[in-house]
Design an enzyme around this catalytic site. Structure first.
Site, PDB file in Angstrom:
ATOM      1  CB  CYS A 179      -0.864  14.039  -0.755  1.00  0.00           C
ATOM      2  SG  CYS A 179      -1.058  14.773  -2.382  1.00  0.00           S
TER       3      CYS A 179
ATOM      4  CB  CYS B 271       3.086  11.383  -4.956  1.00  0.00           C
ATOM      5  SG  CYS B 271       1.971  12.746  -4.576  1.00  0.00           S
TER       6      CYS B 271
END
Lengths: 452, 120
Positions: free
Chosen positions: A395, A214
């Site tokens: 995200c 991420c």
């Protein structure tokens, strides 16, 4: 001290399969969050496939467990074996929330055994060797487990040792934070950050020069820290510096530009082409590598994001990319659309270990796993599958406490919003924050169980 | 999973709420049934009770928003775009409607049962 953190997904999320399923998934998350925007459809139970195939899944993180659940639900008579030494399961998308003082450490911790589906054997040992020529996996105790199909889901390894002077035991002391290390470190980082938000000073943020879980998480934490300083009335006493590893803030150009604008608005200073090379935790000095040489930066608070690489067991096998950009980091050489190994067709790679161009996140896992599973089942059935992964990942980029941008994208850097025209991807929204804080964990757990 | 599967939806909500989900669903179903039964029994709506129930419903909407803010770790200054306001109206509306129906039904049945008790 070497990290044993080899979990499967990044501190971030979203999730899905074919375009409709992906959308469905995000809608589920939002639904969980209270946005009743759904249309019910018919329940479909696929018939079970009879087979005596031996399937080994190396790694029982998010990708390994989701794969096991889906295979167990579709196969009858097959031997499915999960191998992983770690007993704890970490909901890594929640690490940022723990480090932001929003959730306690136990919010992200559960037990791997809770999610192992009925009929699947869990060998609680480390995978010591993978031999794709001999179709065998060897565990740490020397137990040899032969397979017909192998799914590699070992996750990745945090390489703190690559930062000279870094000592993981010092996380949570003297202004040193590092969210990724563990739930306990995320909580310890929160205490350091909170102290910094009370006093002000210089806050240093960064991301590694390697592939990473991420890539939004280091940005989120920068935003959250800035917000805490502002809320506590100490913004004027603080300088916040974000150090990008290359010339962008995010791999998707349109998102990178949006983050640049927000950073500018909030007076967050950005340095490009800086990679953390060494740290002196005692003197609170971070040394960065730049194209011109090295540069030192003093800090009152730092969030160290370590370099990330494939676990040794994969690096020491014939499975990684042999050349190209990932030759050094050891990621699995899989086809980016099928997740099938390029040289060993009975081997698949899902989750963080997969050597694909985008997204080491739980969102990627959710979309990758069904593709690999469909391909594997088609092999067993002797049919062809057209299942394809286009790089979808997501995200929820927190831009302040209470707001986030729900960013979803694919291999081509296209934005792929699940709610076009409703939840704008580049807009800071409370709704996106609600999706993140309420909807994602239940959906993630459902994914582990093969239900979502 | 090309269509939204109600079982998936159920699985996600079960993960989110646990056994509380069944309690909530039971309350919605029983509450609605009791409300409809009351309407049939009384052959219409009791206007003054409805107004009182609506007043309590206004508070119920606020409570729903407070609950939502608590479970989502949100503050009261976080709403930004149009969808945020839509979500707030939705949560408030559901809280208000649920409370109103609940109060109206409980008050109605209490009155009916008391009357029956007095008559018997």
């Amino acid at each position: 001290m070497k990290s044993d953190n080899k979990n499967n997904t990044g501190p971030d999320e979203g999730l899905l399969r074919e375009p409709l399923s992906r959308r469905t998934f995000m809608q589920l998350s939002a639904l969980g969050a209270g946005a009743l925007l759904l249309k019910p459809g018919a329940a479909q139970a696929a018939p079970k496939l009879r087979s005596a195939a031996r399937i080994v899944i190396a790694g029982a993180g998010a990708a390994g467990l989701a794969t096991a659940s889906r295979l167990a639900a579709r196969l009858e008579g097959a031997t499915i074996t999960l191998i992983d030494a770690r007993k704890a399961h970490y909901y890594q998308p929640g690490f940022t929330l723990v480090a932001s003082g929003i959730k306690p450490a136990n919010y992200v911790t559960s037990s791997t055994a809770d999610y192992v589906p009925h009929g699947v054997e869990l060998i609680e040992e480390r995978v010591a060797e993978i031999d794709p020529e001999g179709n065998t996996v060897v565990t740490a105790s020397g137990r040899s487990v032969p397979y017909d199909f192998l799914v590699v889901a070992t996750g990745l390894q945090l390489d703190y040792a690559a930062i000279e002077g870094m000592d993981e035991r010092l996380i949570g002391q003297n202004g040193l934070g590092s969210i990724y290390h563990s739930p306990a470190a995320a909580e310890a980082t929160w205490r350091q950050m909170s102290e910094f938000a009370d006093k002000g000073g210089v806050g240093v943020f960064l991301r590694p020069g390697t592939e990473m879980k991420c890539a939004g998480a280091p940005l989120k934490y920068t935003f959250v820290t800035e917000d805490y300083l502002t809320r506590r009335g100490n913004r004027g006493k603080a300088e916040i510096i974000y150090n990008a590893n290359n010339k962008a803030l995010f791999s998707v150009p349109i998102v990178s530009e949006k983050v640049r604008m927000l950073f500018q608005q909030r007076d967050i200073k950005v340095n490009y082409d800086r990679v953390l090379q060494s740290i002196d935790p005692g003197r609170r000095i971070a040394t960065f590598r730049t194209p011109e040489g090295t540069t030192e930066m003093g800090y009152d608070f730092i969030n160290v994001v370590p370099p990330m690489k494939a676990p040794d067991v994969v690096r020491n096998s014939p499975l990684p990319w042999q050349q190209g950009a990932w030759g050094n980091e050891g990621w699995l050489e899989v086809d980016k659309h099928t997740l099938r190994h390029v040289r060993y067709p009975n081997v698949f790679g899902v989750g963080d270990i997969a050597g694909v161009p985008k997204g080491k996140t739980a969102a990627s896992v959710k979309w990758q796993v069904p593709v690999a599973v469909e391909r594997l089942l088609a092999d067993i059935a002797g049919t062809e599958s057209t299942a394809r992964y286009d790089g979808y990942t997501s995200c929820p980029l927190i831009t302040r406490l209470g707001r986030a941008m729900l960013i979803e994208f694919d291999y081509q850097n296209n934005l792929t919003p699940s709610f076009p025209g409703v939840i704008a991807p580049l807009e800071e929204l409370w709704t996106s924050w609600v999706v993140k804080t309420m909807g994602l964990k239940p959906t993630y757990i459902s994914m582990l169980r093969g239900h979502a | 999973m090309k269509e939204l599967d109600p079982m998936i939806l159920l699985a996600v909500f079960l993960e989110m709420l646990g056994p509380l989900l069944w309690l909530l669903l039971a309350m919605v179903l029983l509450g609605t049934a009791a409300f409809v039964a009351l309407l049939v029994r009384e052959r219409g709506i009791a206007a003054s009770r409805l107004v009182r129930a609506q007043l309590v419903g206004l508070v119920g909407g606020v409570l729903a928003l407070v609950l939502m803010a608590t479970v989502s770790s949100s503050g009261f200054t976080d709403a930004a775009g149009p969808i945020d306001w839509i979500l707030i109206v939705l949560v408030y509306g559901l809280g208000m409607l649920g409370t109103m129906v609940l109060v109206y039904t409980v008050a109605g049945w209490t009155r009916l049962l008391r009357r029956q008790g007095a008559a018997g």
